[in-house]
Design a protein around this motif. Structure first.
Motif, PDB file in Angstrom:
ATOM      1  N   PHE A  48       0.803  -1.218   0.000  1.00 17.96           N
ATOM      2  CA  PHE A  48       0.000   0.000   0.000  1.00 17.96           C
ATOM      3  C   PHE A  48       0.840   1.274   0.000  1.00 17.96           C
ATOM      4  O   PHE A  48       0.330   2.352  -0.303  1.00 17.96           O
ATOM      5  CB  PHE A  48      -0.936  -0.006   1.211  1.00 17.96           C
ATOM      6  N   ILE A  49       2.127   1.177   0.349  1.00 20.16           N
ATOM      7  CA  ILE A  49       2.971   2.372   0.411  1.00 20.16           C
ATOM      8  C   ILE A  49       3.072   3.081  -0.943  1.00 20.16           C
ATOM      9  O   ILE A  49       2.954   4.316  -0.999  1.00 20.16           O
ATOM     10  CB  ILE A  49       4.363   2.004   0.971  1.00 20.16           C
ATOM     11  N   PRO A  50       3.258   2.379  -2.066  1.00 24.92           N
ATOM     12  CA  PRO A  50       3.326   3.095  -3.350  1.00 24.92           C
ATOM     13  C   PRO A  50       2.054   3.862  -3.691  1.00 24.92           C
ATOM     14  O   PRO A  50       2.090   4.800  -4.503  1.00 24.92           O
ATOM     15  CB  PRO A  50       3.577   1.966  -4.364  1.00 24.92           C
ATOM     16  N   PHE A  51       0.933   3.492  -3.067  1.00 28.84           N
ATOM     17  CA  PHE A  51      -0.338   4.144  -3.374  1.00 28.84           C
ATOM     18  C   PHE A  51      -0.761   5.130  -2.287  1.00 28.84           C
ATOM     19  O   PHE A  51      -1.919   5.519  -2.210  1.00 28.84           O
ATOM     20  CB  PHE A  51      -1.418   3.081  -3.593  1.00 28.84           C
ATOM     21  N   GLY A  52       0.190   5.551  -1.460  1.00 29.61           N
ATOM     22  CA  GLY A  52      -0.076   6.641  -0.540  1.00 29.61           C
ATOM     23  C   GLY A  52      -0.152   6.297   0.927  1.00 29.61           C
ATOM     24  O   GLY A  52      -0.327   7.199   1.754  1.00 29.61           O
ATOM     25  N   ALA A  53      -0.054   5.012   1.312  1.00 33.29           N
ATOM     26  CA  ALA A  53      -0.098   4.662   2.738  1.00 33.29           C
ATOM     27  C   ALA A  53       1.143   5.186   3.453  1.00 33.29           C
ATOM     28  O   ALA A  53       2.231   5.263   2.878  1.00 33.29           O
ATOM     29  CB  ALA A  53      -0.207   3.152   2.916  1.00 33.29           C
ATOM     30  N   ALA A  54       0.975   5.545   4.725  1.00 31.54           N
ATOM     31  CA  ALA A  54       2.091   6.072   5.507  1.00 31.54           C
ATOM     32  C   ALA A  54       3.098   4.960   5.791  1.00 31.54           C
ATOM     33  O   ALA A  54       2.738   3.937   6.394  1.00 31.54           O
ATOM     34  CB  ALA A  54       1.576   6.663   6.815  1.00 31.54           C
ATOM     35  N   PRO A  55       4.362   5.121   5.379  1.00 30.82           N
ATOM     36  CA  PRO A  55       5.354   4.055   5.596  1.00 30.82           C
ATOM     37  C   PRO A  55       5.544   3.691   7.054  1.00 30.82           C
ATOM     38  O   PRO A  55       5.792   2.531   7.385  1.00 30.82           O
ATOM     39  CB  PRO A  55       6.634   4.652   4.999  1.00 30.82           C
ATOM     40  N   GLY A  56       5.410   4.660   7.961  1.00 32.54           N
ATOM     41  CA  GLY A  56       5.683   4.402   9.364  1.00 32.54           C
ATOM     42  C   GLY A  56       4.778   3.374   9.994  1.00 32.54           C
ATOM     43  O   GLY A  56       5.137   2.758  11.012  1.00 32.54           O
ATOM     44  N   LYS A  57       3.595   3.150   9.415  1.00 32.22           N
ATOM     45  CA  LYS A  57       2.677   2.168   9.986  1.00 32.22           C
ATOM     46  C   LYS A  57       3.152   0.730   9.771  1.00 32.22           C
ATOM     47  O   LYS A  57       2.574  -0.190  10.345  1.00 32.22           O
ATOM     48  CB  LYS A  57       1.286   2.358   9.381  1.00 32.22           C
ATOM     49  N   ALA A  58       4.163   0.549   8.934  1.00 31.57           N
ATOM     50  CA  ALA A  58       4.668  -0.796   8.641  1.00 31.57           C
ATOM     51  C   ALA A  58       5.935  -1.129   9.404  1.00 31.57           C
ATOM     52  O   ALA A  58       6.559  -2.155   9.140  1.00 31.57           O
ATOM     53  CB  ALA A  58       4.927  -0.930   7.136  1.00 31.57           C
ATOM     54  N   VAL A  59       6.315  -0.305  10.392  1.00 31.05           N
ATOM     55  CA  VAL A  59       7.606  -0.476  11.058  1.00 31.05           C
ATOM     56  C   VAL A  59       7.456  -0.340  12.570  1.00 31.05           C
ATOM     57  O   VAL A  59       6.731   0.535  13.056  1.00 31.05           O
ATOM     58  CB  VAL A  59       8.620   0.587  10.572  1.00 31.05           C
ATOM     59  N   ARG A  60       8.147  -1.221  13.307  1.00 30.59           N
ATOM     60  CA  ARG A  60       8.282  -1.086  14.756  1.00 30.59           C
ATOM     61  C   ARG A  60       9.683  -1.549  15.168  1.00 30.59           C
ATOM     62  O   ARG A  60      10.316  -2.338  14.448  1.00 30.59           O
ATOM     63  CB  ARG A  60       7.229  -1.909  15.495  1.00 30.59           C
ATOM     64  N   ALA A 139       6.718   4.751  -4.533  1.00 31.21           N
ATOM     65  CA  ALA A 139       5.666   5.746  -4.289  1.00 31.21           C
ATOM     66  C   ALA A 139       5.981   7.045  -5.021  1.00 31.21           C
ATOM     67  O   ALA A 139       5.101   7.649  -5.657  1.00 31.21           O
ATOM     68  CB  ALA A 139       5.514   5.999  -2.786  1.00 31.21           C
ATOM     69  N   GLY A 140       7.235   7.467  -4.971  1.00 31.03           N
ATOM     70  CA  GLY A 140       7.629   8.677  -5.679  1.00 31.03           C
ATOM     71  C   GLY A 140       7.544   8.514  -7.188  1.00 31.03           C
ATOM     72  O   GLY A 140       7.131   9.434  -7.897  1.00 31.03           O
ATOM     73  N   ALA A 141       7.928   7.337  -7.677  1.00 34.31           N
ATOM     74  CA  ALA A 141       7.874   7.100  -9.126  1.00 34.31           C
ATOM     75  C   ALA A 141       6.446   7.097  -9.645  1.00 34.31           C
ATOM     76  O   ALA A 141       6.166   7.610 -10.729  1.00 34.31           O
ATOM     77  CB  ALA A 141       8.558   5.774  -9.452  1.00 34.31           C
ATOM     78  N   LEU A 142       5.511   6.521  -8.877  1.00 36.10           N
ATOM     79  CA  LEU A 142       4.112   6.509  -9.308  1.00 36.10           C
ATOM     80  C   LEU A 142       3.525   7.912  -9.316  1.00 36.10           C
ATOM     81  O   LEU A 142       2.738   8.256 -10.206  1.00 36.10           O
ATOM     82  CB  LEU A 142       3.279   5.604  -8.401  1.00 36.10           C
ATOM     83  N   ARG A 143       3.896   8.728  -8.331  1.00 39.73           N
ATOM     84  CA  ARG A 143       3.400  10.108  -8.315  1.00 39.73           C
ATOM     85  C   ARG A 143       3.860  10.872  -9.540  1.00 39.73           C
ATOM     86  O   ARG A 143       3.128  11.710 -10.081  1.00 39.73           O
ATOM     87  CB  ARG A 143       3.873  10.825  -7.044  1.00 39.73           C
ATOM     88  N   ALA A 144       5.073  10.566 -10.016  1.00 37.06           N
ATOM     89  CA  ALA A 144       5.642  11.303 -11.150  1.00 37.06           C
ATOM     90  C   ALA A 144       5.275  10.694 -12.504  1.00 37.06           C
ATOM     91  O   ALA A 144       5.538  11.307 -13.538  1.00 37.06           O
ATOM     92  CB  ALA A 144       7.164  11.357 -11.014  1.00 37.06           C
TER      93      ALA A 144
END
Length: 409
Positions: A48-60, A139-144
């Motif tokens: 979901f990160i490439p489509f705008g999800a916050a990356p921090g929710k996938a890390v602990r 995520a950056g590549a898809l935005r561009a």
């Protein structure tokens, strides 16, 4: 004091150490986990990160995922010395064990495909999303991305979560429609399989979903190299691309090969029902690190660890292991627009239509798109952090059931 050494604090390694710490007396068993990373990743969240999800929710932090009474040893593994019951770290330290659990999983290896890892292309117009860094860069590549041919590609099997590349293709279709530019994007799905998936019934359903979304399927495509803006197969077919989203070859850890414990993909051969090494009587391999003939998915780790924990207690008491893992896997398949489907299968039974987990009621539909399935996939993140990783019981049977399923002709 007996010593249990677990290599890897990913999904399977964390679940099994937390479960066994609850059941092995601290006065009798020392449990140590070796992990080189200080962060634990919720890998299903990478999609979901490439489509705008916050990356921090996938890390602990890794330490926060382990119960008290478990020693976390930060370090890199050089090799296992099974004849000496030792693990050698790259800093020269030797760790002794009575029982060893290998849980270091698999990792994407773009270096195994000529041209894929070329710095002129990698993370510029060739991306992966099976790593945290890759998902964030994509995520950056898809935005561009302003339009052109986007190819979603699988190098070879087995891979972690084999439905994830399909999910990415479905989400990309929805993403570009929502941006009002779907007519400027040609989507192609290239796979080494003969169809969209490994199992015939699921392949028909998922293949029809590709057709409905006008995503071209390129089957039986075995990539030999990446050259300029082209994928080139061993039979000299070419697939040009403007943006390539690839799943590189997945391989086990290099130390497995150096230790003489793995096959050509650095996967540890094990008994497919007990997860015990076929060679060494005090070494198990769990999660993605073994050669089980089933999906490398979080659900497989979960269901197999449920069987393994009971077996391990019998094993260390010198008793026969009575639990038998049946290859059970289930996976939510995100299909875009707030919908998804669910597949449930094992070694012997392919995904079939029906309802899960309660026959006739669900609430999840098998091989049918529904909003409930989408919400189930999103809710799984909470279950992962709060139930699965801590080793708490979940009211889902480890063995697959045919209740609620109906075969198709």
């Amino acid at each position: 004091m007996r010593r249990l050494l677990v290599l890897g604090a990913g999904t399977a390694g964390t679940m099994v150490t937390n479960k066994l710490r609850r059941r092995l007396a601290p006065t009798d068993w020392d449990i140590t986990v070796v992990e080189q990373r200080d962060r634990h990743f919720y890998q299903p969240g990478f999609l979901f990160i490439p489509f705008g999800a916050a990356p921090g929710k996938a890390v602990r932090p890794t330490r926060s995922t382990l119960r008290p009474g478990i020693t976390l040893r930060r370090g890199q593994i050089d090799r296992v010395l099974p004849a000496d019951n030792q693990v050698l770290l790259t800093n020269g330290e030797r760790l002794r064990y009575d029982q060893l659990v290998i849980a270091t999983g698999v990792e994407p290896r773009p270096d195994q495909t000529p041209g894929m890892r070329d710095p002129r292309r990698w993370r510029k117009n060739v991306f992966d999303f099976y790593t945290y860094e890759g998902a964030v860069a994509l995520a950056g590549a898809l935005r561009a991305f302003a339009g052109g041919r986007l190819v979603v590609h699988v190098t070879d099997l087995p891979i972690k979560c084999p439905v994830a590349p399909l999910e990415f293709a479905f989400l990309a279709d929805a993403h570009f429609r929502q941006r009002g530019m779907r007519d400027r994007v040609e989507l192609v799905y290239a796979t080494p399989l003969a169809g969209a998936f490994t199992k015939p019934v699921a392949a028909r359903h998922l293949g029809a979903m590709l057709d409905e979304r006008k995503i071209a399927l390129e089957p039986d495509f075995l990539v030999e190299r990446v050259d300029d803006h082209r994928l080139i197969s061993y039979d000299d077919r070419e697939i040009p691309f403007d943006l390539l989203v690839t799943v590189p070859l997945n391989m086990g850890a290099e130390y497995v090969a150096r230790s003489g414990l793995g096959d050509e993909l650095n996967l540890v051969p094990v008994d497919r029902h007990t997860l015990l090494s076929r060679t060494w009587p005090n070494i198990f391999a769990i999660g993605d690190a073994n050669d089980l003939p089933t999906s490398k998915a979080g659900s497989v780790a979960h269901f197999s660890v449920e069987v393994f924990a009971d077996n391990f207690l019998q094993h260390v008491r010198g008793e026969p292991m009575t639990g038998r893992f049946d290859g059970h896997a289930n996976c939510f398949v995100e299909s875009g627009d707030g919908r998804g489907l669910l597949i449930d299968f094992n070694y012997d039974t392919e995904p079939l239509p029906g309802r899960y987990p309660v026959p006739g009621l669900g609430p999840f539909r098998l091989l049918r798109e529904s909003p409930v399935n989408h919400w189930g996939k999103l809710a799984f993140r909470w279950m992962y952090w709060n139930l699965l990783l801590p080793g708490r019981p979940i009211p889902l049977p480890a063995r697959m059931s045919m209740a609620g399923k109906h075969p198709e002709e």
